[in-house]
Scaffold this active site. Structure first.
Site: not given
Length: 415
Positions: A136, A213, A238-239, A387
């Site tokens: 990322f 991560d 927040y996921k 996705r």
């Protein structure tokens, strides 16, 4: 060009989804999430989890009571300990981490920076950082910045884009110069799941520290950070933890490194005596040493309800449904999207992927815009991937199939 007829396959998939939903032991949790009028399939829980129904009242109660009535007294009564208490909950529910090793603070970027700098300074003779070239952007950019600040060398890994980083990829670049290996547990593009225990052990075999991560795995993939010997880890909330946009990240630092590593942003909240206001900085010797400034208390509220749900359901049951949802998405791809030239960009084996499936087609940028307009919400990833992020406690099997069928319809219309 004549489009293939996949109507029978579509009907069978919808029937299968209905039967899976009827038998779903976690199905009752679907009602815990707020409705989103106009959204027919939300397939982006791996980017931003949906809010729980009780979030508005939770925030209102906080404003009325904890903040509005107790005022500054709430710092002594509850807020001072909240970053550590909430960190312990995340560690227990999702990370396989004993108390006192996880703290909630800052953003993912800030915490990665803190831990990278601390790990790199641990043994000055070790000057290399291992990082995947396709990781990322935040991870890559931070590693490049830290290398520029310190003169460290980056050893880049170039893994298979679908199957992600493998043990052999890491072993090939390790040496006595490696200070820290920094990798993602789940690849943000393909969903490939890295072998955390094996890679961690390989890093340790050369004397390096291992940092993970966990942004795309915390709350959906069980892990055992303590048992597997992980040194450092960072993840967002927040996921799959549904903390809301911009909710703070968490950091894990194993007990044996606390008071040994020293993070570079020496704010007053990480001081040994926070209210001494002394002339010099003396860091705390426990997990509080990773804090810097005043914690974002309001932003820690929403995720607490999701942690309750995961604890009730258990992370193992969440993982079981996650694998079933992604298996169904891949089956739907094979039956109604592959005939249209759509490529599967994720591992087929459930044990080798996290909570999302990526599919590819040259027209997917335009298709995604059409889907969003129609209330079907996946996300697009450059150059041509969609996705399908399937958050197990808030996503049904029927919703998954509706989303894939909507991709088919939008692609056929676009063509």
């Amino acid at each position: 060009m004549t489009q293939p007829d996949t109507s029978n396959a579509a009907a069978s998939l919808l029937d299968l989804a209905a039967s899976l939903d009827a038998a779903d032991p976690l199905g009752a949790h679907l009602d815990a999430f707020a409705e989103a009028p106009g959204v027919h399939a939300y397939l982006d829980g791996n980017s931003l989890g949906r809010p729980l129904r009780d979030v508005p009242e939770r925030l209102a109660q906080f404003a009325r009571e904890d903040w509005g009535t107790r005022l500054i007294r709430s710092w002594d009564e509850q807020w001072m300990a909240l970053p550590m208490e909430l960190g312990d909950r995340i560690g227990r529910v999702a990370l396989g981490a004993a108390a006192g090793q996880t703290v909630v603070a800052d953003s993912t970027s800030v915490l990665i920076y803190k831990l990278l700098r601390a790990a790199l300074a641990h043994e000055p003779s070790r000057t290399e950082i291992v990082m995947e070239r396709g990781n990322f952007p935040t991870d890559r950019f931070l590693v490049e910045g830290v290398a520029a600040e310190t003169g460290a060398t980056i050893r880049w890994i170039d893994p298979d884009p679908v199957h992600g980083v493998q043990l052999a990829d890491v072993v090939a670049v390790l040496s006595e110069r490696t200070a820290v290996v920094s990798l993602s547990h789940v690849d943000y593009r393909s969903g490939a799941l890295a072998d955390m225990p094996a890679i961690t052990a390989a890093a340790h075999a050369t004397g390096a520290l291992m940092m993970w991560d966990l942004c795309h795995s915390a709350g959906v993939v069980p892990m055992q950070l303590d048992e597997w010997g992980v040194d450092l880890a960072v993840g967002c909330t927040y996921k799959y933890l549904n903390g809301g946009p911009g909710s703070p990240a968490f950091a894990y630092l194993r007990h044996s490194l606390q008071g040994v590593l020293r993070q570079p942003i020496q704010g007053w909240w990480s001081a040994a005596d926070i209210f001494a206001m002394g002339p010099e900085y003396v860091p705390a010797s426990d997990i509080r040493q990773l804090l810097s400034g005043t914690p974002p208390v309001t932003s820690m509220l929403a995720m607490q309800g999701m942690l309750d749900l995961i604890e009730q359901a258990t992370i193992d049951a969440v993982r079981e449904k996650s694998q079933a949802l992604t298996d169904l998405a891949i089956r739907a791809h094979d039956e109604v999207l592959a005939p249209l030239g759509v490529r599967l960009l994720s591992p087929r084996v459930a044990a080798a992927r996290g909570g999302h499936v990526t599919i590819g087609h040259p027209d997917f940028r335009a298709v995604t815009q059409r889907l969003w307009a129609d209330g079907i919400i996946p996300d697009f990833r450059f150059p041509d991937g969609i996705r399908l992020g399937l958050s197990p406690l808030s996503t049904s099997y029927a919703e998954t199939v509706r989303g894939v069928l909507a991709v088919r319809e939008a692609l056929q219309s676009h063509g």
